[in-house]
Scaffold this motif. Structure first.
Motif, PDB file in Angstrom:
ATOM      1  N   LEU A 124       0.841  -1.187   0.000  1.00  0.00           N
ATOM      2  CA  LEU A 124       0.000   0.000   0.000  1.00  0.00           C
ATOM      3  C   LEU A 124       0.882   1.244   0.000  1.00  0.00           C
ATOM      4  N   SER A 125       0.412   2.259  -0.688  1.00  0.00           N
ATOM      5  CA  SER A 125       1.098   3.547  -0.698  1.00  0.00           C
ATOM      6  C   SER A 125       0.171   4.614  -0.149  1.00  0.00           C
ATOM      7  N   CYS A 126       0.760   5.624   0.441  1.00  0.00           N
ATOM      8  CA  CYS A 126       0.020   6.766   0.965  1.00  0.00           C
ATOM      9  C   CYS A 126       0.713   8.028   0.481  1.00  0.00           C
ATOM     10  N   ALA A 127       0.151   8.630  -0.543  1.00  0.00           N
ATOM     11  CA  ALA A 127       0.740   9.830  -1.122  1.00  0.00           C
ATOM     12  C   ALA A 127       0.200  11.070  -0.428  1.00  0.00           C
ATOM     13  N   ALA A 128       1.107  11.906   0.031  1.00  0.00           N
ATOM     14  CA  ALA A 128       0.718  13.132   0.719  1.00  0.00           C
ATOM     15  C   ALA A 128       0.852  14.323  -0.213  1.00  0.00           C
ATOM     16  N   SER A 129      -0.006  15.300  -0.029  1.00  0.00           N
ATOM     17  CA  SER A 129       0.053  16.525  -0.816  1.00  0.00           C
ATOM     18  C   SER A 129      -0.376  17.700   0.047  1.00  0.00           C
ATOM     19  N   GLY A 130      -0.025  18.875  -0.417  1.00  0.00           N
ATOM     20  CA  GLY A 130      -0.409  20.082   0.311  1.00  0.00           C
ATOM     21  C   GLY A 130       0.661  20.570   1.264  1.00  0.00           C
ATOM     22  N   ARG A 131       1.364  19.661   1.878  1.00  0.00           N
ATOM     23  CA  ARG A 131       2.439  19.997   2.798  1.00  0.00           C
ATOM     24  C   ARG A 131       3.464  18.873   2.767  1.00  0.00           C
ATOM     25  N   SER A 132       4.675  19.201   3.151  1.00  0.00           N
ATOM     26  CA  SER A 132       5.692  18.167   3.285  1.00  0.00           C
ATOM     27  C   SER A 132       5.405  17.326   4.523  1.00  0.00           C
ATOM     28  N   ILE A 133       5.569  15.998   4.389  1.00  0.00           N
ATOM     29  CA  ILE A 133       5.338  15.122   5.535  1.00  0.00           C
ATOM     30  C   ILE A 133       6.590  14.951   6.370  1.00  0.00           C
ATOM     31  N   GLY A 134       7.595  15.735   6.077  1.00  0.00           N
ATOM     32  CA  GLY A 134       8.882  15.549   6.731  1.00  0.00           C
ATOM     33  C   GLY A 134       8.853  15.550   8.243  1.00  0.00           C
ATOM     34  N   ARG A 135       7.895  16.249   8.866  1.00  0.00           N
ATOM     35  CA  ARG A 135       7.824  16.290  10.324  1.00  0.00           C
ATOM     36  C   ARG A 135       6.595  15.584  10.861  1.00  0.00           C
ATOM     37  N   TYR A 136       5.941  14.806  10.013  1.00  0.00           N
ATOM     38  CA  TYR A 136       4.713  14.123  10.397  1.00  0.00           C
ATOM     39  C   TYR A 136       4.971  12.672  10.791  1.00  0.00           C
ATOM     40  N   VAL A 137       4.320  12.257  11.865  1.00  0.00           N
ATOM     41  CA  VAL A 137       4.168  10.834  12.140  1.00  0.00           C
ATOM     42  C   VAL A 137       3.179  10.292  11.111  1.00  0.00           C
ATOM     43  N   MET A 138       3.438   9.109  10.595  1.00  0.00           N
ATOM     44  CA  MET A 138       2.482   8.463   9.699  1.00  0.00           C
ATOM     45  C   MET A 138       2.025   7.154  10.327  1.00  0.00           C
ATOM     46  N   GLY A 139       0.775   6.836  10.112  1.00  0.00           N
ATOM     47  CA  GLY A 139       0.239   5.599  10.670  1.00  0.00           C
ATOM     48  C   GLY A 139      -0.680   4.918   9.689  1.00  0.00           C
ATOM     49  N   TRP A 140      -0.878   3.643   9.902  1.00  0.00           N
ATOM     50  CA  TRP A 140      -1.832   2.851   9.124  1.00  0.00           C
ATOM     51  C   TRP A 140      -2.842   2.223  10.101  1.00  0.00           C
ATOM     52  N   PHE A 141      -4.084   2.306   9.721  1.00  0.00           N
ATOM     53  CA  PHE A 141      -5.170   1.700  10.475  1.00  0.00           C
ATOM     54  C   PHE A 141      -6.016   0.887   9.502  1.00  0.00           C
ATOM     55  N   ARG A 142      -6.854   0.029  10.047  1.00  0.00           N
ATOM     56  CA  ARG A 142      -7.753  -0.735   9.183  1.00  0.00           C
ATOM     57  C   ARG A 142      -9.096  -0.924   9.867  1.00  0.00           C
ATOM     58  N   GLN A 143     -10.097  -1.124   9.036  1.00  0.00           N
ATOM     59  CA  GLN A 143     -11.441  -1.340   9.559  1.00  0.00           C
ATOM     60  C   GLN A 143     -12.136  -2.401   8.725  1.00  0.00           C
ATOM     61  N   ALA A 144     -12.486  -3.483   9.371  1.00  0.00           N
ATOM     62  CA  ALA A 144     -13.223  -4.567   8.729  1.00  0.00           C
ATOM     63  C   ALA A 144     -14.712  -4.349   8.964  1.00  0.00           C
ATOM     64  N   PRO A 145     -15.561  -4.924   8.119  1.00  0.00           N
ATOM     65  CA  PRO A 145     -17.015  -4.754   8.280  1.00  0.00           C
ATOM     66  C   PRO A 145     -17.479  -5.168   9.667  1.00  0.00           C
ATOM     67  N   GLY A 146     -18.239  -4.289  10.302  1.00  0.00           N
ATOM     68  CA  GLY A 146     -18.788  -4.603  11.609  1.00  0.00           C
ATOM     69  C   GLY A 146     -17.814  -4.466  12.757  1.00  0.00           C
ATOM     70  N   LYS A 147     -16.612  -4.016  12.469  1.00  0.00           N
ATOM     71  CA  LYS A 147     -15.602  -3.866  13.511  1.00  0.00           C
ATOM     72  C   LYS A 147     -15.136  -2.422  13.607  1.00  0.00           C
ATOM     73  N   GLU A 148     -14.528  -2.101  14.730  1.00  0.00           N
ATOM     74  CA  GLU A 148     -13.993  -0.767  14.899  1.00  0.00           C
ATOM     75  C   GLU A 148     -12.656  -0.628  14.167  1.00  0.00           C
ATOM     76  N   ARG A 149     -12.320   0.611  13.867  1.00  0.00           N
ATOM     77  CA  ARG A 149     -11.033   0.875  13.244  1.00  0.00           C
ATOM     78  C   ARG A 149      -9.923   0.488  14.223  1.00  0.00           C
ATOM     79  N   GLU A 150      -8.912  -0.225  13.707  1.00  0.00           N
ATOM     80  CA  GLU A 150      -7.832  -0.656  14.589  1.00  0.00           C
ATOM     81  C   GLU A 150      -6.478  -0.222  14.068  1.00  0.00           C
ATOM     82  N   PHE A 151      -5.587  -0.023  14.996  1.00  0.00           N
ATOM     83  CA  PHE A 151      -4.223   0.369  14.675  1.00  0.00           C
ATOM     84  C   PHE A 151      -3.479  -0.779  14.016  1.00  0.00           C
ATOM     85  N   VAL A 152      -2.644  -0.447  13.026  1.00  0.00           N
ATOM     86  CA  VAL A 152      -1.827  -1.449  12.342  1.00  0.00           C
ATOM     87  C   VAL A 152      -0.335  -1.175  12.547  1.00  0.00           C
ATOM     88  N   ALA A 153       0.097   0.052  12.211  1.00  0.00           N
ATOM     89  CA  ALA A 153       1.523   0.362  12.306  1.00  0.00           C
ATOM     90  C   ALA A 153       1.712   1.869  12.307  1.00  0.00           C
TER      91      ALA A 153
END
Length: 128
Positions: A20-49
């Motif tokens: 998976l890729s996550c392309a950022a625009s509008g600002r540099s992500i150089g000082r941003y924490v990035m995270g991945w989450f996921r949500q399966a049907p009927g479940k809450e969004r959960e942290f991945v990495a």
């Protein structure tokens, strides 16, 4: 806020891989924490990495540790999630998120409430 757009989702057989890729625009992500989450049907969004702004600090959910790899390329303003040995339970909509960390220190976030910028999500389907 930075704008985020995920790509790379799709249908894969159990045991397969996706990047998976996550392309950022509008600002540099150089000082941003990035995270991945996921949500399966009927479940809450959960942290991945999550990954700190320089990539020096990384943290995974136990369910994906050893199978998923988070990374980033600040020069390309893009984050990545390499997923291997995919299981049926990995099927979900995957979201990337970003947020500036603290006051100059390096660290990461693992709670969705800590992230202010989100992508629209990309579907990952795993067939058994």
């Amino acid at each position: 806020q930075v704008r985020l757009a995920e790509s790379g989702g799709g249908l894969v057989q159990a045991g397969g891989s996706l990047r998976l890729s996550c392309a950022a625009s509008g600002r540099s992500i150089g000082r941003y924490v990035m995270g991945w989450f996921r949500q399966a049907p009927g479940k809450e969004r959960e942290f991945v990495a999550t990954i700190s702004w320089s990539g020096a600090m990384i943290y995974y959910a136990e369910s994906v540790k050893g199978r998923f790899t988070i990374s980033r390329d600040n020069a390309k303003n893009t984050g990545y999630l390499q997923m291997t040995s995919l299981k049926a339970e990995d099927a979900a909509i995957y979201y990337c998120a970003a947020e500036i960390y603290g006051s100059g220190a390096e660290g990461f976030y693992i709670h969705s409430s800590d992230f202010g910028s989100w992508g629209q999500g990309t579907q990952v389907t795993v067939s058994s």
